[in-house]
Design a protein around this motif. Structure first.
Motif, PDB file in Angstrom:
ATOM      1  N   VAL A  36       0.850  -1.188   0.000  1.00  0.00           N
ATOM      2  CA  VAL A  36       0.000   0.000   0.000  1.00  0.00           C
ATOM      3  C   VAL A  36       0.883   1.235   0.000  1.00  0.00           C
ATOM      4  O   VAL A  36       1.740   1.396   0.866  1.00  0.00           O
ATOM      5  N   VAL A  81       1.013   5.019   0.672  1.00  0.00           N
ATOM      6  CA  VAL A  81       0.237   6.002   1.428  1.00  0.00           C
ATOM      7  C   VAL A  81       1.053   7.287   1.519  1.00  0.00           C
ATOM      8  O   VAL A  81       2.247   7.247   1.809  1.00  0.00           O
ATOM      9  N   ASP A  82       0.420   8.404   1.260  1.00  0.00           N
ATOM     10  CA  ASP A  82       1.104   9.690   1.388  1.00  0.00           C
ATOM     11  C   ASP A  82       1.469   9.947   2.848  1.00  0.00           C
ATOM     12  O   ASP A  82       0.744   9.534   3.758  1.00  0.00           O
ATOM     13  N   ALA A 105      -1.225  11.325   5.111  1.00  0.00           N
ATOM     14  CA  ALA A 105      -2.500  10.606   5.138  1.00  0.00           C
ATOM     15  C   ALA A 105      -2.693   9.901   6.478  1.00  0.00           C
ATOM     16  O   ALA A 105      -1.737   9.545   7.153  1.00  0.00           O
ATOM     17  N   PHE A 107      -3.991   6.466   7.801  1.00  0.00           N
ATOM     18  CA  PHE A 107      -4.191   5.145   7.215  1.00  0.00           C
ATOM     19  C   PHE A 107      -4.558   4.154   8.311  1.00  0.00           C
ATOM     20  O   PHE A 107      -3.884   4.065   9.331  1.00  0.00           O
ATOM     21  N   ASN A 142      -7.162   4.472  -6.873  1.00  0.00           N
ATOM     22  CA  ASN A 142      -8.019   5.330  -6.071  1.00  0.00           C
ATOM     23  C   ASN A 142      -8.631   6.377  -6.995  1.00  0.00           C
ATOM     24  O   ASN A 142      -8.260   7.538  -6.984  1.00  0.00           O
TER      25      ASN A 142
END
Length: 80
Positions: free
Chosen positions: A38, A40-41, A44, A46, A71
């Motif tokens: 995954v 993820v920024d 973010a 999560f 997304n």
């Protein structure tokens, strides 16, 4: 520059960093021992357990093999 018409984000500025991280992951190889990776920024929030619940039908023995989930609002599994 978000002032440019049609550009709503400047997240493309992170492209080189994400590429370097992915290259390091490939070199390390441990990610192959897992069903999912995954991205993820950093800013973010999560919740892995929430995602796990939604992707369970696509994981492991239930899954159909390699799968990329975008997304983009067109996949029922991304609205978590």
């Amino acid at each position: 520059n978000v002032a440019i018409p049609g550009q709503t984000t400047n997240s493309w500025l992170n492209t080189k960093l994400f590429t370097k991280v992915f290259e390091a992951m490939l070199h390390d190889g441990r990610f192959w021992m897992h069903d999912w990776v995954v991205k993820v920024d950093p800013d973010a929030v999560f919740f892995p357990d929430r995602l796990r619940k939604h992707i369970a039908p696509l994981s492991g023995r239930n899954g159909t093999g390699a799968l990329y989930v975008r997304n983009c609002g067109k996949n029922p599994y991304i609205h978590l």
